[in-house]
Design a protein around this motif. Structure first.
Motif, PDB file in Angstrom:
ATOM      1  N   GLY A 187       0.821  -1.201   0.000  1.00  0.00           N
ATOM      2  CA  GLY A 187       0.000   0.000   0.000  1.00  0.00           C
ATOM      3  C   GLY A 187       0.849   1.243   0.000  1.00  0.00           C
ATOM      4  O   GLY A 187       2.090   1.189  -0.022  1.00  0.00           O
ATOM      5  N   ASP A 188       0.190   2.423   0.053  1.00  0.00           N
ATOM      6  CA  ASP A 188       0.909   3.695   0.063  1.00  0.00           C
ATOM      7  C   ASP A 188       1.793   3.845   1.294  1.00  0.00           C
ATOM      8  O   ASP A 188       2.777   4.593   1.278  1.00  0.00           O
ATOM      9  CB  ASP A 188      -0.083   4.861   0.023  1.00  0.00           C
ATOM     10  N   CYS A 189       1.470   3.131   2.364  1.00  0.00           N
ATOM     11  CA  CYS A 189       2.235   3.226   3.608  1.00  0.00           C
ATOM     12  C   CYS A 189       3.560   2.469   3.525  1.00  0.00           C
ATOM     13  O   CYS A 189       4.405   2.573   4.414  1.00  0.00           O
ATOM     14  CB  CYS A 189       1.418   2.679   4.774  1.00  0.00           C
ATOM     15  N   GLY A 190       3.729   1.681   2.466  1.00  0.00           N
ATOM     16  CA  GLY A 190       4.956   0.914   2.307  1.00  0.00           C
ATOM     17  C   GLY A 190       4.889  -0.477   2.900  1.00  0.00           C
ATOM     18  O   GLY A 190       5.833  -1.256   2.788  1.00  0.00           O
ATOM     19  N   LYS A 191       3.760  -0.808   3.511  1.00  0.00           N
ATOM     20  CA  LYS A 191       3.593  -2.130   4.105  1.00  0.00           C
ATOM     21  C   LYS A 191       2.674  -2.976   3.220  1.00  0.00           C
ATOM     22  O   LYS A 191       1.942  -2.441   2.395  1.00  0.00           O
ATOM     23  CB  LYS A 191       2.996  -2.008   5.508  1.00  0.00           C
ATOM     24  N   PRO A 192       2.708  -4.323   3.408  1.00  0.00           N
ATOM     25  CA  PRO A 192       1.780  -5.169   2.638  1.00  0.00           C
ATOM     26  C   PRO A 192       0.342  -4.730   2.864  1.00  0.00           C
ATOM     27  O   PRO A 192      -0.025  -4.313   3.967  1.00  0.00           O
ATOM     28  CB  PRO A 192       2.033  -6.573   3.215  1.00  0.00           C
ATOM     29  N   VAL A 193      -0.470  -4.794   1.826  1.00  0.00           N
ATOM     30  CA  VAL A 193      -1.860  -4.352   1.945  1.00  0.00           C
ATOM     31  C   VAL A 193      -2.565  -5.130   3.053  1.00  0.00           C
ATOM     32  O   VAL A 193      -2.354  -6.332   3.219  1.00  0.00           O
ATOM     33  CB  VAL A 193      -2.620  -4.523   0.614  1.00  0.00           C
ATOM     34  N   CYS A 194      -3.403  -4.439   3.806  1.00  0.00           N
ATOM     35  CA  CYS A 194      -4.070  -5.045   4.967  1.00  0.00           C
ATOM     36  C   CYS A 194      -4.941  -6.230   4.560  1.00  0.00           C
ATOM     37  O   CYS A 194      -4.989  -7.245   5.246  1.00  0.00           O
ATOM     38  CB  CYS A 194      -4.917  -4.007   5.683  1.00  0.00           C
ATOM     39  N   CYS A 195      -5.637  -6.073   3.407  1.00  0.00           N
ATOM     40  CA  CYS A 195      -6.551  -7.136   2.993  1.00  0.00           C
ATOM     41  C   CYS A 195      -5.805  -8.409   2.618  1.00  0.00           C
ATOM     42  O   CYS A 195      -6.373  -9.502   2.658  1.00  0.00           O
ATOM     43  CB  CYS A 195      -7.405  -6.679   1.815  1.00  0.00           C
TER      44      CYS A 195
END
Length: 283
Positions: free
Chosen positions: A165-173
């Motif tokens: 995601g935009d946060c740089g982490k794997p997407v939550c879903c």
């Protein structure tokens, strides 16, 4: 040998299903252990998350066992999994050819070839209902396996295919979310985030799921703050609320002498004139 039956929470499948599975073995299973499970769909590859304690079960919708853990994976299982992934690629391309041949209005998204080969599941997007009966017959003849077609939405597509995601982490879903709760623009407004759709949209093109995480906290804190436009009494006198800083539980105020300051909720002695506010954002 200890033959006591125990339960473990296992994550499995490309859609990252989570359920309890029984284990009858002498050894305890560690977190992240790779296992072969037998679910209602067939033999599948799974990952142990934790023992199925009563506390863990209290967080789960389904409390009954979804199947059993057959064994810990072996080197042969890893080789078989690699082979299955090669087969998935061929199955995806083969299905796409048949979709074009049958002229079906659907977009193929992903394919899941169960580890045991009991079935092949195709995930697709479609705006309208698709009659894929002939497609299923053609696929069954081609791959000699049980075929399942599953229609999904754009958020499910991101869960299957998106990476970061935009946060740089794997997407939550695709990492920890087991459900994707509804998210509204009112949640973004309450948290005073940017209202630019490009900044609020996730990989699926819909509002980011993370807008839901702090919403309940914001809503709870907002209830304890006087609305903007209210008149309050502090130790310094009478003031009018001009803004709210919800997470810090403070309000910005202006006094009769035009002095502006920030007041914590605990330092508000009285609300003598409470402005009628709009209904709180709905979920």
């Amino acid at each position: 040998m200890n033959n006591e039956v125990t339960g473990y929470i296992v994550r499995y499948g490309v859609t990252r299903l989570i359920a309890e599975f029984t284990w009858k073995g002498a050894a305890e299973l560690n977190r992240n252990a790779a296992v072969i499970i037998k679910s209602e769909r067939g033999h599948e590859w799974g990952e142990v998350l934790s023992p199925a304690t009563e506390r863990v079960r209290s967080f789960m919708k389904e409390t009954t066992s979804a199947g059993r853990i057959v064994r810990l994976v072996t080197d042969d299982d890893y080789r078989q999994r690699d082979q299955s992934r090669h087969e998935e690629r061929a199955e995806f391309l083969g299905c796409q050819e048949l979709v074009n041949e049958h002229k079906l209005q659907m977009q193929l998204v992903d394919v899941e070839h169960l580890f045991g080969g009991e079935r092949v599941i195709f995930y697709y997007l479609a705006e309208k209902r698709v009659d894929f009966r002939e497609l299923v017959k053609s696929l069954a003849r081609k791959y000699r396996s049980r075929i399942e077609m599953r229609q999904i939405g754009v958020r499910d597509e991101a869960k299957l295919l998106a990476d970061f995601g935009d946060c740089g982490k794997p997407v939550c879903c695709g990492s920890h979310l087991t459900e994707m709760p509804p998210v509204s623009m009112k949640m973004a407004k309450l948290q005073k985030t940017s209202l630019d759709p490009n900044k609020l949209s996730g990989r699926c093109g819909r509002l980011k799921c993370c807008l839901r995480y702090e919403y309940d906290t914001y809503k709870s804190y907002k209830k304890d703050l006087p609305p903007i436009g209210s008149t309050i009494i502090t130790k310094q006198g009478e003031a009018k609320v001009t803004n709210q800083e919800i997470l810090s539980e403070c309000v910005q105020v202006i006094y009769a002498d035009s002095k502006k300051t920030i007041v914590h909720r605990k330092n508000i002695l009285e609300v003598i004139k409470k402005k009628k506010s709009e209904s709180p954002p709905s979920e």
